[in-house]
Design a protein around this motif. Sequence first.
Motif, PDB file in Angstrom:
ATOM      1  N   LYS A 458       0.853  -1.178   0.000  1.00 53.51           N
ATOM      2  CA  LYS A 458       0.000   0.000   0.000  1.00 53.51           C
ATOM      3  C   LYS A 458       0.897   1.238   0.000  1.00 53.51           C
ATOM      4  O   LYS A 458       1.908   1.292   0.684  1.00 53.51           O
ATOM      5  CB  LYS A 458      -0.912  -0.007   1.234  1.00 53.51           C
ATOM      6  N   GLY A 460       1.277   5.585   0.131  1.00 51.76           N
ATOM      7  CA  GLY A 460       0.716   6.864   0.528  1.00 51.76           C
ATOM      8  C   GLY A 460       1.232   7.947  -0.398  1.00 51.76           C
ATOM      9  O   GLY A 460       2.374   7.886  -0.875  1.00 51.76           O
ATOM     10  N   GLU A 505       4.401   8.717  -4.635  1.00 53.95           N
ATOM     11  CA  GLU A 505       3.930   7.705  -3.710  1.00 53.95           C
ATOM     12  C   GLU A 505       5.094   6.918  -3.129  1.00 53.95           C
ATOM     13  O   GLU A 505       6.031   6.570  -3.852  1.00 53.95           O
ATOM     14  CB  GLU A 505       2.980   6.728  -4.423  1.00 53.95           C
ATOM     15  N   GLU A 508       3.376   3.055   2.606  1.00 53.82           N
ATOM     16  CA  GLU A 508       2.739   3.759   3.725  1.00 53.82           C
ATOM     17  C   GLU A 508       3.601   3.774   4.977  1.00 53.82           C
ATOM     18  O   GLU A 508       3.611   4.740   5.729  1.00 53.82           O
ATOM     19  CB  GLU A 508       1.381   3.118   4.031  1.00 53.82           C
ATOM     20  N   GLN A 511       6.157   6.827   4.947  1.00 53.96           N
ATOM     21  CA  GLN A 511       5.747   8.221   4.731  1.00 53.96           C
ATOM     22  C   GLN A 511       6.331   9.187   5.760  1.00 53.96           C
ATOM     23  O   GLN A 511       6.942  10.193   5.409  1.00 53.96           O
ATOM     24  CB  GLN A 511       4.216   8.322   4.767  1.00 53.96           C
TER      25      GLN A 511
END
Length: 562
Positions: A458, A460, A505, A508, A511
């Motif tokens: 995934k 962010g 991006e 996650e 980040q």
Amino acid sequence: MITFEETGLSPEVLKAINELGYVNPTPIQEKTIPELKDGTNDVVALAQTGTGKTAAFSLPIIERVDCNNKNVQVLVLCPTRELALQITKDIIAYSKYISDLYITAVYGGADISKQMRELKKGSQIVVGTPGRVNDLCKRGVLKLDKLNYLVLDEADEMLNMGFKEELDSIISNTPDTRQSLLFSATMPKEIESMANRYLSNPVQLKVGKQNAGATTVDHIFYMVHAKDRYLALKRIADINPDIYGIVFCRTRHETKEVAEKLMADGYNADALHGDLSQAQRDQVMHRFRSRHLQILVATDVAARGIDVNDLSHVINYNLPDDIEAYTHRSGRTGRAGKTGTSIAIVHTKESSKIREIERISGIKFKREMVPSGAEICTRQLFHLVDRVENVEINHEQIDSFLPQIIEKLSGFDREDLIKRFVSVEFNRFISYYEGSKDLNVYKKDIVQDRPGRRGNEKFGRLYINVGKAHGLTAQRLMGIVNENTDKKKVSFGKIEILRNFTFFEVDEGGQKMVISALKGVKFESEKLHVEPATAKPPKRNQRKKFDNNNNNNSRSDNRRRR
């Protein structure tokens, strides 16, 4: 191979270049001199850095200047003040025996009133940077209506530096009857367009394969983790005790940082970048040319015009984004019939760049292992022994002290004396490298990180306040993140680079780390700001308005800097 005497140059010019040691013209000189000496056609000449382009255009041109006429007859435009000064120095040397020929260099960062006074006295040849030349034209001090020759040197770099508007303005002040000469190391579409706009049916002279590296240069790369890049640089310097070279960095900030670290660690180094005044630049270059500096740390732009034939090494602290920039860099060593070494310090995510340079330029890199502490100590020890063996003894001065020295050291045998003298110079290397780690990255350690989603990862979305207008590319963005984070496995997703800002991006979990790591870091003098992106980017019309406002501010700032 012909000699300069066979080119038909005048006795005055031949006498001057003979004193400089010139015997045989380089390939680009052999093609260009006859074309310019007798012809009137516009010329596009393609040749790599270090192939003698200044002599190629200036030797035939200075013969055709009317020294009884004080109007500006020749204008040479180049991207940097360093190059402008070097070209001026060369032309003065070539025209040593031509009476009443005056050459003036005009460039930003220096007193414009002094340059204006020189122009008012009368100069047949003006060498300058586009920003300052354009300024002097607008003030009415530099008049180009009688111009016979326009030379665009390092044309590709002038476009890369954003001088298109200045070039358009300057050339609009020149007569259509001028003869135009465009010199470039590369021929991208922008240069073709430039030639079509400024030149009329030009003759194209080409030497060597486009983007090809010099055959006198060995190309080596070391692979390390990004955080170990500086340690690798130190080891490269230590394994080459007689190094005399340039370390290329991407940004002014990085240039300053690397140079300051080297100086603090006792290396004979200094920096050359755009924030220096002209007096500071001159001082650094004087120390480097006189070999009082062994290592010069520089950006690509600041290094333009450095004309030193005996560099042993060029070190790429970071690989440039453009293949042409790499060939420019590496071409600064291996000149004048000598051999040189171009080194790239590569982190784990840059191996694809090495393959790309090899594919496009025909260069073949050899991977070598970053030397170990033991290897460096061995090299330094025998370098010291060689120095002792070859040192010139000043008997007149030393002999008077010899009795006292012998008495002082009488308690030591031969072997103990040797150990002590060697240890004076050598202990610091043994101490520093004792227990030093292996900096090399091996195949098993390489993580292939590529933009885009992989598996169930995934991502962010982040916002960063720099974009295309600041020179940001996907590779440079990933490099900034990798170099400022301790984590080795930052995964990137989609990267969307707009004019003045960028969305990208990362996984996650990384980040917060990325936001924290880039806080306060500078990119091309711009202080970085990273934050989580909003759910949607600005609407198209809002983005355009934002970009235009920032673009205007950026242009204004650029003009002030020039």
